[in-house]
Scaffold this motif. Structure first.
Motif, PDB file in Angstrom:
ATOM      1  N   ALA A 115       0.823  -1.208   0.000  1.00 51.60           N
ATOM      2  CA  ALA A 115       0.000   0.000   0.000  1.00 51.60           C
ATOM      3  C   ALA A 115       0.860   1.261   0.000  1.00 51.60           C
ATOM      4  O   ALA A 115       0.508   2.250  -0.653  1.00 51.60           O
ATOM      5  CB  ALA A 115      -0.950  -0.001   1.202  1.00 51.60           C
TER       6      ALA A 115
ATOM      7  N   GLU B 126       2.119   1.773  -3.499  1.00 50.62           N
ATOM      8  CA  GLU B 126       1.048   2.257  -4.382  1.00 50.62           C
ATOM      9  C   GLU B 126       0.575   3.655  -4.009  1.00 50.62           C
ATOM     10  O   GLU B 126      -0.152   4.281  -4.772  1.00 50.62           O
ATOM     11  CB  GLU B 126      -0.165   1.322  -4.301  1.00 50.62           C
ATOM     12  CG  GLU B 126       0.065  -0.068  -4.784  1.00 50.62           C
ATOM     13  CD  GLU B 126      -1.110  -0.984  -4.444  1.00 50.62           C
ATOM     14  OE1 GLU B 126      -2.016  -0.572  -3.685  1.00 50.62           O
ATOM     15  OE2 GLU B 126      -1.105  -2.122  -4.940  1.00 50.62           O
TER      16      GLU B 126
ATOM     17  N   SER C 224      -1.414   4.134  -1.325  1.00 53.36           N
ATOM     18  CA  SER C 224      -2.815   3.962  -0.924  1.00 53.36           C
ATOM     19  C   SER C 224      -2.987   3.620   0.552  1.00 53.36           C
ATOM     20  O   SER C 224      -4.089   3.297   0.977  1.00 53.36           O
ATOM     21  CB  SER C 224      -3.453   2.850  -1.767  1.00 53.36           C
ATOM     22  OG  SER C 224      -2.808   1.605  -1.534  1.00 53.36           O
ATOM     23  N   PHE C 225      -1.911   3.686   1.349  1.00 51.87           N
ATOM     24  CA  PHE C 225      -2.025   3.252   2.743  1.00 51.87           C
ATOM     25  C   PHE C 225      -2.972   4.145   3.538  1.00 51.87           C
ATOM     26  O   PHE C 225      -3.794   3.648   4.306  1.00 51.87           O
ATOM     27  CB  PHE C 225      -0.660   3.174   3.425  1.00 51.87           C
ATOM     28  CG  PHE C 225      -0.733   2.529   4.785  1.00 51.87           C
ATOM     29  CD1 PHE C 225      -1.052   1.199   4.912  1.00 51.87           C
ATOM     30  CD2 PHE C 225      -0.507   3.262   5.935  1.00 51.87           C
ATOM     31  CE1 PHE C 225      -1.137   0.588   6.152  1.00 51.87           C
ATOM     32  CE2 PHE C 225      -0.585   2.671   7.181  1.00 51.87           C
ATOM     33  CZ  PHE C 225      -0.899   1.326   7.288  1.00 51.87           C
TER      34      PHE C 225
ATOM     35  N   LEU D  95      -6.443   3.246   2.789  1.00 52.54           N
ATOM     36  CA  LEU D  95      -6.765   1.957   3.388  1.00 52.54           C
ATOM     37  C   LEU D  95      -7.110   2.116   4.867  1.00 52.54           C
ATOM     38  O   LEU D  95      -8.112   1.582   5.349  1.00 52.54           O
ATOM     39  CB  LEU D  95      -5.588   1.001   3.207  1.00 52.54           C
ATOM     40  CG  LEU D  95      -5.728  -0.410   3.764  1.00 52.54           C
ATOM     41  CD1 LEU D  95      -6.848  -1.159   3.058  1.00 52.54           C
ATOM     42  CD2 LEU D  95      -4.413  -1.162   3.600  1.00 52.54           C
TER      43      LEU D  95
END
Length: 115
Positions: A47, A50, A52-53, A56
């Motif tokens: 993540a 990407e 995107s953590f 998330l």
């Protein structure tokens, strides 16, 4: 290196066994409701790569609510230490990922000041 085996009465942070390390290894598995923490930590490297953590973690924000009461009631010192380390990884990942809306940094903050 020789380490003494911990005795049942040894506290987790007893220095008698392994110096500055805890007397026993932390639990590898955590029970519910703490599984959320291990799920987030397991997904952390991908993540972060990407970007995107934060999304998330933010998407699972409501799932953190039951953890507060569970942690207050928890008496297992080794499990509390494990929970603490999981929160540390999650917090660090959250802080280190730049916010998606931050855009490029101003040039003044990107380079050190000239003498």
């Amino acid at each position: 290196v020789f380490h003494r085996a911990p005795r049942p009465q040894d506290r987790l942070w007893s220095t008698r066994c392994r110096g500055f390390l805890p007397a026993r290894n932390p639990p590898e598995e955590v029970p519910q409701p703490y599984k959320l923490l291990t799920e987030l930590v397991e997904g952390l490297p991908a993540a972060l790569a990407e970007g995107s953590f934060r999304r998330l973690v933010d998407a699972r924000a409501a799932d953190f609510a039951p953890l507060e009461a569970a942690i207050r009631a928890e008496r297992d010192e080794a499990l509390l230490e494990r929970i603490h380390s999981l929160y540390g990884y999650i917090g660090k990942g959250y802080v280190l990922e730049p916010p998606a809306s931050s855009g490029p940094r101003p040039s003044a903050s990107a380079a050190p000041p000239s003498p």
